[in-house]
Design a protein around this motif. Structure first.
Motif, mmCIF file in Angstrom:
data_model
loop_
_atom_site.group_PDB
_atom_site.id
_atom_site.type_symbol
_atom_site.label_atom_id
_atom_site.label_comp_id
_atom_site.label_asym_id
_atom_site.label_seq_id
_atom_site.Cartn_x
_atom_site.Cartn_y
_atom_site.Cartn_z
ATOM 1 N N ALA A 230 -0.234 8.306 -0.460
ATOM 2 C CA ALA A 230 1.432 8.412 -0.019
ATOM 3 C C ALA A 230 2.388 7.668 -0.836
ATOM 4 N N LEU A 231 2.008 6.853 -0.825
ATOM 5 C CA LEU A 231 2.594 5.623 -1.412
ATOM 6 C C LEU A 231 3.044 6.180 -2.766
ATOM 7 N N GLY A 232 1.911 6.531 -3.952
ATOM 8 C CA GLY A 232 1.755 6.829 -4.828
ATOM 9 C C GLY A 232 2.537 8.322 -4.604
ATOM 10 N N ALA A 233 2.452 8.893 -4.335
ATOM 11 C CA ALA A 233 2.842 9.676 -3.910
ATOM 12 C C ALA A 233 4.789 9.885 -3.929
ATOM 13 N N ALA A 234 5.512 9.016 -3.477
ATOM 14 C CA ALA A 234 6.778 8.245 -3.319
ATOM 15 C C ALA A 234 7.586 8.637 -4.449
ATOM 16 N N GLY A 235 7.022 7.884 -6.029
ATOM 17 C CA GLY A 235 7.657 7.196 -6.958
ATOM 18 C C GLY A 235 7.906 6.092 -6.698
ATOM 19 N N ASP A 236 8.566 5.584 -8.017
ATOM 20 C CA ASP A 236 8.988 4.253 -7.873
ATOM 21 C C ASP A 236 10.526 4.730 -6.974
ATOM 22 N N GLY A 237 10.175 3.263 -6.696
ATOM 23 C CA GLY A 237 11.551 2.965 -5.514
ATOM 24 C C GLY A 237 11.762 3.188 -4.360
ATOM 25 N N ALA A 238 10.438 3.648 -4.168
ATOM 26 C CA ALA A 238 10.299 4.394 -2.995
ATOM 27 C C ALA A 238 11.487 3.597 -2.215
ATOM 28 N N ARG A 239 11.557 3.629 -0.332
ATOM 29 C CA ARG A 239 12.235 3.120 0.143
ATOM 30 C C ARG A 239 10.761 3.687 1.743
ATOM 31 N N ALA A 240 10.422 2.216 1.899
ATOM 32 C CA ALA A 240 9.088 2.498 3.084
ATOM 33 C C ALA A 240 9.389 1.969 4.644
ATOM 34 N N GLN A 241 9.892 3.180 5.404
ATOM 35 C CA GLN A 241 10.294 3.048 6.648
ATOM 36 C C GLN A 241 8.718 2.587 7.809
ATOM 37 N N ARG A 242 8.726 2.087 8.745
ATOM 38 C CA ARG A 242 8.114 1.270 9.490
ATOM 39 C C ARG A 242 7.634 2.027 10.818
ATOM 40 N N ILE A 243 7.346 2.960 11.400
ATOM 41 C CA ILE A 243 7.337 3.115 12.734
ATOM 42 C C ILE A 243 6.293 3.367 13.207
ATOM 43 N N ASP A 244 6.669 2.699 14.189
ATOM 44 C CA ASP A 244 5.324 1.775 15.380
ATOM 45 C C ASP A 244 5.067 2.889 16.518
ATOM 46 N N ALA A 245 4.108 2.807 16.284
ATOM 47 C CA ALA A 245 3.294 3.969 17.579
ATOM 48 C C ALA A 245 2.432 3.300 18.493
ATOM 49 N N GLY A 246 2.727 1.601 18.598
ATOM 50 C CA GLY A 246 1.620 1.183 19.145
ATOM 51 C C GLY A 246 0.239 0.643 18.751
ATOM 52 N N ILE A 247 -0.324 0.105 19.538
ATOM 53 C CA ILE A 247 -1.764 -0.471 19.244
ATOM 54 C C ILE A 247 -3.110 0.590 20.548
ATOM 55 N N ASP A 248 -3.793 1.248 20.312
ATOM 56 C CA ASP A 248 -4.557 1.575 20.838
ATOM 57 C C ASP A 248 -5.865 1.325 21.087
ATOM 58 N N LEU A 249 -6.651 0.807 22.743
ATOM 59 C CA LEU A 249 -7.374 0.481 22.326
ATOM 60 C C LEU A 249 -7.332 -0.996 22.442
ATOM 61 N N GLY A 250 -6.127 -1.492 21.817
ATOM 62 C CA GLY A 250 -6.245 -2.811 21.291
ATOM 63 C C GLY A 250 -6.210 -2.994 20.031
ATOM 64 N N PHE A 251 -7.424 -2.487 19.216
ATOM 65 C CA PHE A 251 -7.054 -2.978 18.125
ATOM 66 C C PHE A 251 -7.347 -1.446 17.315
ATOM 67 N N LEU A 252 -6.752 -0.558 17.227
ATOM 68 C CA LEU A 252 -5.972 0.636 16.453
ATOM 69 C C LEU A 252 -4.462 0.831 16.502
ATOM 70 N N ALA A 253 -4.484 0.309 15.733
ATOM 71 C CA ALA A 253 -2.857 0.170 15.312
ATOM 72 C C ALA A 253 -2.349 1.783 14.728
ATOM 73 N N MET A 254 -1.227 2.579 15.033
ATOM 74 C CA MET A 254 -0.788 3.484 14.778
ATOM 75 C C MET A 254 0.322 3.951 14.288
ATOM 76 N N ASP A 255 0.120 2.697 13.203
ATOM 77 C CA ASP A 255 1.395 2.777 12.143
ATOM 78 C C ASP A 255 1.528 3.758 11.529
#
Length: 260
Positions: A230-255
């Motif tokens: 996904a990062l490569g597909a974004a191309g140079d200078g892409a802006r990354a937006q993190r969308i927090d979807a929680g942490i399942d089972l205490g160890f699976l982050a769903m970013d």
């Protein structure tokens, strides 16, 4: 036609299809916030190959590539059409980049593809082309794969990498929960967010050596490799937006990450 973003989604357990929780909400919101894609190309952590394979089926089947789950999960279907002409274009772009792709005319959609797609576009009316990842070739190769396909975004094609921002299934037996999170999760996802915000691609590609608790977060690479697609597909200078979807089972982050 608007240039689409690229996405990285954490698909979590197959049970996300039945219990979508915060992930379902965030993905539905994301679909509403983006232009509707003409087609989707998705690289899933559950299609592994030594070299790039591209699914060219006209009607890709829904693959239930898991066991031990409720019967209702196996009854779910995602009957999105394929896009053989787009698959051929994907093969051509990867070939031009020297990545030695091959067409797989029968490949369906594994749960790393259909579970998040079902939450993004439940009508299953957008054509989908799956692409394999190459765990033996590392993050730089997966980044190059995304770079090669970046021009498709200008044609209304949505490029998605599907994995999990943390993925250590050994911790199913560790007693973690919403009340007792694994201590490595937040430092690791915080480092990823920081490096993406800074555009530090070199550090990200070297995450095994530089990220805190990398071995705990990912005993093997395959669930983080779609992030580099996904990062490569974004191309140079892409802006990354993190969308927090929680942490399942205490160890699976769903970013989820959107790259514009």
């Amino acid at each position: 036609m608007s240039t689409l973003p690229s996405l990285y989604v954490s698909h979590g357990s197959p049970m996300t299809a039945l219990q979508p929780g915060a992930t379902g909400t965030r993905l539905a919101e994301l679909a509403q916030a983006m232009p509707r894609p003409k087609a989707i190309v998705i690289a899933s952590a559950h299609w592994l190959a030594h070299s790039p394979l591209v699914g060219g089926a006209a009607k890709p089947e829904t693959i239930h590539d898991f066991s031990g789950f409720p019967r209702e999960l196996y009854a779910l279907d995602y009957p999105a059409p394929g896009a053989p002409a787009l698959a051929a274009q994907v093969v051509e772009l990867l070939d031009q980049a020297g990545l030695a792709p091959q067409l797989d005319p029968q490949r369906g959609l594994d749960h790393g593809a259909w579970v998040p797609l079902r939450l993004l576009y439940p009508a299953a009316d957008i054509p989908v082309v799956p692409v394999s990842i190459q765990p033996g070739l590392g993050p730089s190769h997966q980044y190059a794969l995304g770079r090669a396909l970046a021009p498709l975004r200008e044609q209304g094609v949505l490029l998605i990498g599907s994995g999990s921002i943390t993925h250590n299934l050994h911790d199913l037996r560790s007693g973690y929960s919403a009340e007792r999170e694994a201590p490595y999760v937040r430092p690791f996802i915080g480092w990823i967010e920081q490096k993406l915000a800074a555009g530090d691609v070199d550090a990200l590609l070297d995450y095994r050596r530089q990220a805190p608790f990398a071995q705990h977060a990912h005993p093997t690479d395959e669930h983080l490799l779609p992030l580099f697609f996904a990062l490569g597909a974004a191309g140079d200078g892409a802006r990354a937006q993190r969308i927090d979807a929680g942490i399942d089972l205490g160890f699976l982050a769903m970013d989820i990450y959107r790259f514009d």
